[in-house]
Design a protein around this motif. Structure first.
Motif, PDB file in Angstrom:
ATOM      1  N   SER A  55       1.531   6.381  -3.306  1.00 48.82           N
ATOM      2  CA  SER A  55       0.639   6.310  -2.619  1.00 48.82           C
ATOM      3  C   SER A  55      -0.497   4.779  -2.544  1.00 48.82           C
ATOM      4  O   SER A  55      -0.191   4.506  -3.869  1.00 48.82           O
ATOM      5  N   GLY A  56      -0.852   4.256  -1.734  1.00 51.54           N
ATOM      6  CA  GLY A  56      -1.765   3.411  -1.887  1.00 51.54           C
ATOM      7  C   GLY A  56      -2.733   3.879  -2.705  1.00 51.54           C
ATOM      8  O   GLY A  56      -3.369   2.877  -3.583  1.00 51.54           O
ATOM      9  N   THR A  57      -3.468   4.931  -2.473  1.00 52.88           N
ATOM     10  CA  THR A  57      -4.643   5.624  -3.333  1.00 52.88           C
ATOM     11  C   THR A  57      -4.274   5.607  -4.617  1.00 52.88           C
ATOM     12  O   THR A  57      -5.011   5.185  -5.546  1.00 52.88           O
ATOM     13  N   THR A 100     -14.368   0.014   5.494  1.00 48.58           N
ATOM     14  CA  THR A 100     -12.870   0.260   5.049  1.00 48.58           C
ATOM     15  C   THR A 100     -12.806   1.878   5.244  1.00 48.58           C
ATOM     16  O   THR A 100     -13.689   2.610   5.304  1.00 48.58           O
ATOM     17  N   PHE A 101     -11.645   2.177   4.954  1.00 49.68           N
ATOM     18  CA  PHE A 101     -11.003   3.808   4.656  1.00 49.68           C
ATOM     19  C   PHE A 101     -11.551   4.206   3.388  1.00 49.68           C
ATOM     20  O   PHE A 101     -11.698   3.362   2.374  1.00 49.68           O
ATOM     21  N   ALA A 158     -10.252   5.904   1.127  1.00 49.33           N
ATOM     22  CA  ALA A 158      -9.231   5.678   0.170  1.00 49.33           C
ATOM     23  C   ALA A 158      -9.487   4.542  -0.737  1.00 49.33           C
ATOM     24  O   ALA A 158      -9.133   4.214  -1.881  1.00 49.33           O
ATOM     25  N   SER A 159     -10.191   3.379  -0.033  1.00 42.76           N
ATOM     26  CA  SER A 159     -10.396   2.242  -1.040  1.00 42.76           C
ATOM     27  C   SER A 159     -11.399   2.614  -1.900  1.00 42.76           C
ATOM     28  O   SER A 159     -11.541   1.679  -3.066  1.00 42.76           O
ATOM     29  N   VAL A 186     -10.938  -5.976   1.202  1.00 44.01           N
ATOM     30  CA  VAL A 186     -10.002  -5.214   1.963  1.00 44.01           C
ATOM     31  C   VAL A 186      -9.601  -6.097   3.163  1.00 44.01           C
ATOM     32  O   VAL A 186     -10.408  -7.037   3.592  1.00 44.01           O
ATOM     33  N   ASP A 218      -7.214  -4.828  -1.410  1.00 42.59           N
ATOM     34  CA  ASP A 218      -6.768  -3.708  -0.774  1.00 42.59           C
ATOM     35  C   ASP A 218      -5.841  -4.204   0.194  1.00 42.59           C
ATOM     36  O   ASP A 218      -6.435  -4.313   1.401  1.00 42.59           O
ATOM     37  N   GLU A 268      -3.428  -2.640   4.604  1.00 40.74           N
ATOM     38  CA  GLU A 268      -3.213  -2.675   5.904  1.00 40.74           C
ATOM     39  C   GLU A 268      -2.376  -3.892   6.179  1.00 40.74           C
ATOM     40  O   GLU A 268      -2.402  -4.620   7.541  1.00 40.74           O
ATOM     41  N   SER A 307       0.246   0.041   1.011  1.00 37.72           N
ATOM     42  CA  SER A 307       0.455   1.203   1.453  1.00 37.72           C
ATOM     43  C   SER A 307       1.663   1.291   2.129  1.00 37.72           C
ATOM     44  O   SER A 307       1.784   0.369   3.381  1.00 37.72           O
ATOM     45  N   ASN A 330       2.164   4.505   4.193  1.00 34.79           N
ATOM     46  CA  ASN A 330       1.889   5.581   4.799  1.00 34.79           C
ATOM     47  C   ASN A 330       2.559   5.521   6.140  1.00 34.79           C
ATOM     48  O   ASN A 330       2.894   4.374   6.519  1.00 34.79           O
ATOM     49  N   LYS A 340       1.262   2.926   8.745  1.00 36.03           N
ATOM     50  CA  LYS A 340       1.296   1.450   8.181  1.00 36.03           C
ATOM     51  C   LYS A 340       2.061   0.647   8.963  1.00 36.03           C
ATOM     52  O   LYS A 340       3.116   1.217   9.596  1.00 36.03           O
ATOM     53  N   GLY A 350       3.835   6.405   0.643  1.00 31.03           N
ATOM     54  CA  GLY A 350       4.157   5.775  -0.702  1.00 31.03           C
ATOM     55  C   GLY A 350       3.129   4.396  -0.813  1.00 31.03           C
ATOM     56  O   GLY A 350       2.322   4.303   0.084  1.00 31.03           O
ATOM     57  N   TRP A 374     -13.168   2.048  11.386  1.00 34.84           N
ATOM     58  CA  TRP A 374     -13.414   2.768  10.279  1.00 34.84           C
ATOM     59  C   TRP A 374     -14.995   2.833   9.991  1.00 34.84           C
ATOM     60  O   TRP A 374     -15.893   1.697  10.033  1.00 34.84           O
TER      61      TRP A 374
HETATM   62  C1  PLP Z   1      -3.928   3.452   4.158  1.00 35.44           C
HETATM   63  C2  PLP Z   1      -5.103   2.806   3.359  1.00 35.44           C
HETATM   64  C3  PLP Z   1      -5.374   3.263   1.987  1.00 35.44           C
HETATM   65  C4  PLP Z   1      -4.582   4.252   1.185  1.00 35.44           C
HETATM   66  O1  PLP Z   1      -3.137   4.085   1.118  1.00 35.44           O
HETATM   67  P1  PLP Z   1      -2.487   5.573   1.090  1.00 35.44           P
HETATM   68  O2  PLP Z   1      -0.937   5.037   0.896  1.00 35.44           O
HETATM   69  O3  PLP Z   1      -2.613   6.358   2.554  1.00 35.44           O
HETATM   70  O4  PLP Z   1      -2.874   6.433  -0.077  1.00 35.44           O
HETATM   71  C5  PLP Z   1      -6.167   2.280   1.116  1.00 35.44           C
HETATM   72  N1  PLP Z   1      -6.913   1.343   1.785  1.00 35.44           N
HETATM   73  C6  PLP Z   1      -6.757   1.165   3.163  1.00 35.44           C
HETATM   74  C7  PLP Z   1      -7.734   0.049   3.568  1.00 35.44           C
HETATM   75  C8  PLP Z   1      -5.884   1.761   3.823  1.00 35.44           C
HETATM   76  O5  PLP Z   1      -5.726   1.517   5.189  1.00 35.44           O
END
Ligand code: PLP
Length: 375
Positions: A59-61, A85-86, A88-89, A137, A163, A166, A187, A189, A192, A199, A321
């Protein structure tokens, strides 16, 4: 009229994904390693150029978590992160027992504000703690002010993590997003611009950092016949099945970017004589993949009216966000800036932006937006 839901951003599969997935089954590479993983990494490296090395991850995370570990971030450290941002950042900062320091955005790219960033860096240094990294980001695919941010990071010698979750396919001064920082996160996901169902990837500047990333992502097994560990590992590698989807998706990435950009044009046409502004590039040095197209209305009420009208017709739209410094879970984290991201959050709305929207769906969306054009 279609009764089906119109999504904000749904997966859009091409012709070759299944071929790579089949291949994985026939050859029994059903594991978090194999030819698709290696091939997908090569595809990404070829796409990004600039001598980048890519580690495909779950994942991106996970990629961001390992990016921070690679920079030595640990308990008690501070990491600067764009607030708009989301979550997860910023979450991986907290996984490591470090503290996120949130920084506001500017109105031009909606991303981290250079002035607020410098204020944050200087104030943290004055308080005796130099930030270990800056996470900026490329929100909704729009590149941040790369020159200004890089110059600050370089002059204070703080590594930059992009980041770019996106922003695959976006460029700044013709250079791909994901190639500017010490490292970058991608990411894949489901929502995306391209997907592997789930992934991500870490983009690094050296083969050593890539190898270390893969080592950590595969449980940190030392070189020994038995299981020998001298550091803490993670189970973060991308599956060879998912990587097969990614290889197929890389073949259609350019097409997907074109189609998302066409959606931005579509909305720009609708709102061209309106007080509602479609978010688009401020100048020709910025090139966004327009992962999501957002509009900025005059007020929270207008934004809500549009959102609810779309919802009535089973069309998904979403507020931007919510800035992380306003999230309950981050209420105690330090914050630098004014109320730019808060203002954009209150008035902004993401509209359906998928690369697979049909002409019929677009006309339906348009018919609901038109009454708002002159209001
Ligand atoms: C989707 C996203 C992530 C996380 O990616 P994942 O693959 O969902 O874990 C992190 N940062 C931003 C800005 C995102 O949009």
């Amino acid at each position: 009229m279609t009764k089906n839901k119109i999504w904000l951003s749904s997966p859009h599969i091409g012709e070759d994904e299944l071929k790579y997935v089949h291949e994985a089954f026939y050859t029994n590479w059903v594991a978090p390693l194999g030819p698709n993983v290696t091939g997908f990494e090569e595809d990404l490296e070829n796409f990004l150029q600039n001598n980048k090395h890519v580690a495909a991850l779950s994942s991106g995370t996970a990629a961001l978590h390992l990016a921070l570990i690679n920079l030595g971030v640990g308990y008690g450290d501070e990491v600067i992160c764009q607030s708009f941002t989301f979550a997860a950042s910023a979450n991986p900062i907290v996984y490591l027992g470090a503290t996120p320091i949130f920084v506001d955005s500017e109105y031009t790219t909606w991303n981290i504000c250079p002035k607020a960033l410098e204020e944050a860096i200087q104030d943290r240094i004055t308080q005796g703690k130099k930030p270990k990294a800056v996470i900026a980001v490329h929100l909704y695919g729009m590149p941040f002010m790369v020159d200004e941010i890089l110059q600050l990071c370089n002059s204070y010698q703080i590594p930059l993590i992009e980041d770019s979750a996106e922003a695959l396919g976006s460029t700044y001064k013709n250079k791909p997003c994901g190639t500017f920082g010490h490292s970058a996160v991608l990411s894949f996901n489901g929502n995306k611009i391209i997907t592997t169902s789930g992934g991500g990837a870490l983009v690094t500047s050296s083969v050593e950092e890539k190898n270390k990333t893969v080592f950590l992502a595969t449980q940190a097994r030392d070189n020994a016949p038995h299981y020998q560990h001298s550091s803490i590992g993670y189970n973060y590698r991308l599956s060879n099945i998912c990587a097969g989807i990614g290889r197929g998706q890389m073949k259609v990435l350019h097409d997907r970017v074109d189609k998302r950009r066409a959606m931005n044009q579509f909305y720009s046409q609708i709102f061209k004589n309106s007080s509602i502004k479609v978010f688009t590039e401020p100048s020709s040095i910025y090139y966004s993949n327009h992962w999501l197209t957002a509009i900025l209305t005059d007020s929270f009420e207008t934004r809500e009216n549009i959102r609810l009208e779309l919802e009535k017709e089973n069309i998904e739209s979403r507020p931007l966000w919510k800035p992380l410094h306003l999230q309950p879970v981050f209420a105690h984290a330090p914050y630098y800036g004014q109320n730019v991201s808060e203002d954009i959050f209150n008035r902004g709305l993401c509209l359906p932006s998928g690369s697979n929207l049909t002409e019929e769906e677009k006309q339906k969306i348009k018919s609901i937006l038109i009454p708002f054009v002159s209001k």
